[in-house]
Scaffold this motif. Structure first.
Motif, PDB file in Angstrom:
ATOM      1  N   SER A 161       0.854  -1.194   0.000  1.00 44.70           N
ATOM      2  CA  SER A 161       0.000   0.000   0.000  1.00 44.70           C
ATOM      3  C   SER A 161       0.882   1.232   0.000  1.00 44.70           C
ATOM      4  O   SER A 161       1.920   1.264   0.664  1.00 44.70           O
ATOM      5  CB  SER A 161      -0.872   0.056   1.261  1.00 44.70           C
ATOM      6  OG  SER A 161      -1.857  -0.912   1.230  1.00 44.70           O
ATOM      7  N   ARG A 162       0.459   2.246  -0.759  1.00 45.48           N
ATOM      8  CA  ARG A 162       1.192   3.513  -0.752  1.00 45.48           C
ATOM      9  C   ARG A 162       0.264   4.637  -1.153  1.00 45.48           C
ATOM     10  O   ARG A 162      -0.713   4.428  -1.893  1.00 45.48           O
ATOM     11  CB  ARG A 162       2.404   3.458  -1.651  1.00 45.48           C
ATOM     12  CG  ARG A 162       2.095   3.350  -3.123  1.00 45.48           C
ATOM     13  CD  ARG A 162       3.351   3.418  -3.944  1.00 45.48           C
ATOM     14  NE  ARG A 162       4.129   2.246  -3.691  1.00 45.48           N
ATOM     15  CZ  ARG A 162       5.012   1.731  -4.511  1.00 45.48           C
ATOM     16  NH1 ARG A 162       5.245   2.316  -5.649  1.00 45.48           N
ATOM     17  NH2 ARG A 162       5.680   0.656  -4.225  1.00 45.48           N
ATOM     18  N   PRO A 163       0.548   5.866  -0.685  1.00 46.46           N
ATOM     19  CA  PRO A 163      -0.275   7.022  -1.078  1.00 46.46           C
ATOM     20  C   PRO A 163      -0.138   7.289  -2.572  1.00 46.46           C
ATOM     21  O   PRO A 163       0.902   7.019  -3.171  1.00 46.46           O
ATOM     22  CB  PRO A 163       0.300   8.181  -0.272  1.00 46.46           C
ATOM     23  CG  PRO A 163       1.152   7.571   0.778  1.00 46.46           C
ATOM     24  CD  PRO A 163       1.574   6.231   0.285  1.00 46.46           C
ATOM     25  N   SER A 164      -1.185   7.837  -3.152  1.00 48.40           N
ATOM     26  CA  SER A 164      -1.202   8.176  -4.571  1.00 48.40           C
ATOM     27  C   SER A 164      -1.923   9.501  -4.739  1.00 48.40           C
ATOM     28  O   SER A 164      -2.661   9.929  -3.853  1.00 48.40           O
ATOM     29  CB  SER A 164      -1.919   7.065  -5.337  1.00 48.40           C
ATOM     30  OG  SER A 164      -1.916   7.319  -6.711  1.00 48.40           O
ATOM     31  N   ASP A 189      -0.918  12.606  -4.626  1.00 48.61           N
ATOM     32  CA  ASP A 189      -0.549  13.541  -3.552  1.00 48.61           C
ATOM     33  C   ASP A 189      -1.330  13.299  -2.274  1.00 48.61           C
ATOM     34  O   ASP A 189      -1.753  14.227  -1.595  1.00 48.61           O
ATOM     35  CB  ASP A 189      -0.723  14.991  -4.008  1.00 48.61           C
ATOM     36  CG  ASP A 189       0.269  15.380  -5.102  1.00 48.61           C
ATOM     37  OD1 ASP A 189       1.393  14.840  -5.098  1.00 48.61           O
ATOM     38  OD2 ASP A 189      -0.080  16.231  -5.943  1.00 48.61           O
ATOM     39  N   GLY A 190      -1.544  12.061  -1.953  1.00 50.34           N
ATOM     40  CA  GLY A 190      -2.221  11.704  -0.710  1.00 50.34           C
ATOM     41  C   GLY A 190      -3.730  11.676  -0.800  1.00 50.34           C
ATOM     42  O   GLY A 190      -4.409  11.377   0.182  1.00 50.34           O
ATOM     43  N   SER A 199      -5.477   9.589  -2.536  1.00 50.66           N
ATOM     44  CA  SER A 199      -5.945   8.207  -2.621  1.00 50.66           C
ATOM     45  C   SER A 199      -4.833   7.260  -2.167  1.00 50.66           C
ATOM     46  O   SER A 199      -3.696   7.673  -1.970  1.00 50.66           O
ATOM     47  CB  SER A 199      -6.391   7.873  -4.047  1.00 50.66           C
ATOM     48  OG  SER A 199      -5.299   7.925  -4.933  1.00 50.66           O
ATOM     49  N   ILE A 200      -5.195   6.000  -2.013  1.00 48.06           N
ATOM     50  CA  ILE A 200      -4.230   4.973  -1.632  1.00 48.06           C
ATOM     51  C   ILE A 200      -4.215   3.907  -2.724  1.00 48.06           C
ATOM     52  O   ILE A 200      -5.265   3.411  -3.135  1.00 48.06           O
ATOM     53  CB  ILE A 200      -4.598   4.322  -0.276  1.00 48.06           C
ATOM     54  CG1 ILE A 200      -4.531   5.369   0.827  1.00 48.06           C
ATOM     55  CG2 ILE A 200      -3.683   3.148   0.028  1.00 48.06           C
ATOM     56  CD1 ILE A 200      -4.964   4.864   2.178  1.00 48.06           C
ATOM     57  N   TYR A 255      -7.437   1.211  -6.154  1.00 47.42           N
ATOM     58  CA  TYR A 255      -7.264   2.549  -5.590  1.00 47.42           C
ATOM     59  C   TYR A 255      -8.412   2.822  -4.641  1.00 47.42           C
ATOM     60  O   TYR A 255      -9.560   2.504  -4.936  1.00 47.42           O
ATOM     61  CB  TYR A 255      -7.242   3.612  -6.693  1.00 47.42           C
ATOM     62  CG  TYR A 255      -6.002   3.510  -7.563  1.00 47.42           C
ATOM     63  CD1 TYR A 255      -4.849   4.203  -7.229  1.00 47.42           C
ATOM     64  CD2 TYR A 255      -5.993   2.707  -8.696  1.00 47.42           C
ATOM     65  CE1 TYR A 255      -3.712   4.107  -8.016  1.00 47.42           C
ATOM     66  CE2 TYR A 255      -4.860   2.595  -9.479  1.00 47.42           C
ATOM     67  CZ  TYR A 255      -3.713   3.302  -9.133  1.00 47.42           C
ATOM     68  OH  TYR A 255      -2.592   3.198  -9.909  1.00 47.42           O
ATOM     69  N   ARG A 294     -10.195   5.912  -2.334  1.00 52.53           N
ATOM     70  CA  ARG A 294     -10.245   7.355  -2.048  1.00 52.53           C
ATOM     71  C   ARG A 294     -11.492   7.665  -1.248  1.00 52.53           C
ATOM     72  O   ARG A 294     -12.473   6.942  -1.320  1.00 52.53           O
ATOM     73  CB  ARG A 294     -10.157   8.203  -3.304  1.00 52.53           C
ATOM     74  CG  ARG A 294     -11.300   8.150  -4.265  1.00 52.53           C
ATOM     75  CD  ARG A 294     -11.146   9.095  -5.474  1.00 52.53           C
ATOM     76  NE  ARG A 294      -9.982   8.811  -6.286  1.00 52.53           N
ATOM     77  CZ  ARG A 294      -8.975   9.690  -6.474  1.00 52.53           C
ATOM     78  NH1 ARG A 294      -9.008  10.866  -5.940  1.00 52.53           N
ATOM     79  NH2 ARG A 294      -7.959   9.356  -7.214  1.00 52.53           N
TER      80      ARG A 294
END
Length: 149
Positions: free
Chosen positions: A16-19, A21-22, A24-25, A41, A43
């Motif tokens: 898992s990582r932010p997408s 600019d934060g 969404s994940i 994704y 959000r």
């Protein structure tokens, strides 16, 4: 999460990582049945900005509608389409309220257009303010000219 390959309902999150600019994940998942990997994704789903129309009813804010009005006003004018798009799609975030009157949207759009292009401003104002006479239209143009001097 249902696997897009075999439709099995069970999967595990591998990463898992932010997408965005934060906003969404991004999650990498692995299907427990077929072992294939896929990306999802996540959000936040926010309540939409509601527009209170002049006649009273409420409707969800539609940035495409605002962009269409701005685009018509700036047609064949030296205004960057990206600036219009950024204003229309960033509008909801700038408001910071649950409701806004349609008149307020028009005022903010005119404030946005004014420094960009006088002709686009007058075009938008002519529709937004619904000038009922030539005198009122000329008065608005004179007001523009007075602000320049």
């Amino acid at each position: 999460m249902k696997c897009p390959y075999c439709s099995d309902p069970d999967s595990k999150v591998v990463n898992s990582r932010p997408s965005d600019d934060g906003a969404s994940i991004r999650r990498r998942r692995e299907c427990l049945n077929c072992a294939r990997r896929f990306t999802t994704y996540e959000r936040a789903q926010l309540e939409p900005l509601m527009v209170v129309k002049r006649s009273g009813p409420r409707e969800a804010f539609n940035p495409d509608k605002l962009l269409r009005g701005l685009s018509l006003a700036t047609e064949k004018r030296p205004v960057e389409p990206e600036a219009l798009r950024a204003f229309a799609y960033g509008f909801e975030d700038e408001v910071g309220a649950a409701e806004i009157a349609s008149e307020e949207i028009g005022k903010r759009a005119m404030t946005f257009l004014r420094p960009l292009d006088d002709v686009a401003y007058i075009r938008f104002a002519s529709v937004y303010r619904d000038f009922d006479s030539l005198e009122r239209f000329i008065e608005e143009i004179r007001g523009l000219k007075d602000r320049e001097e």
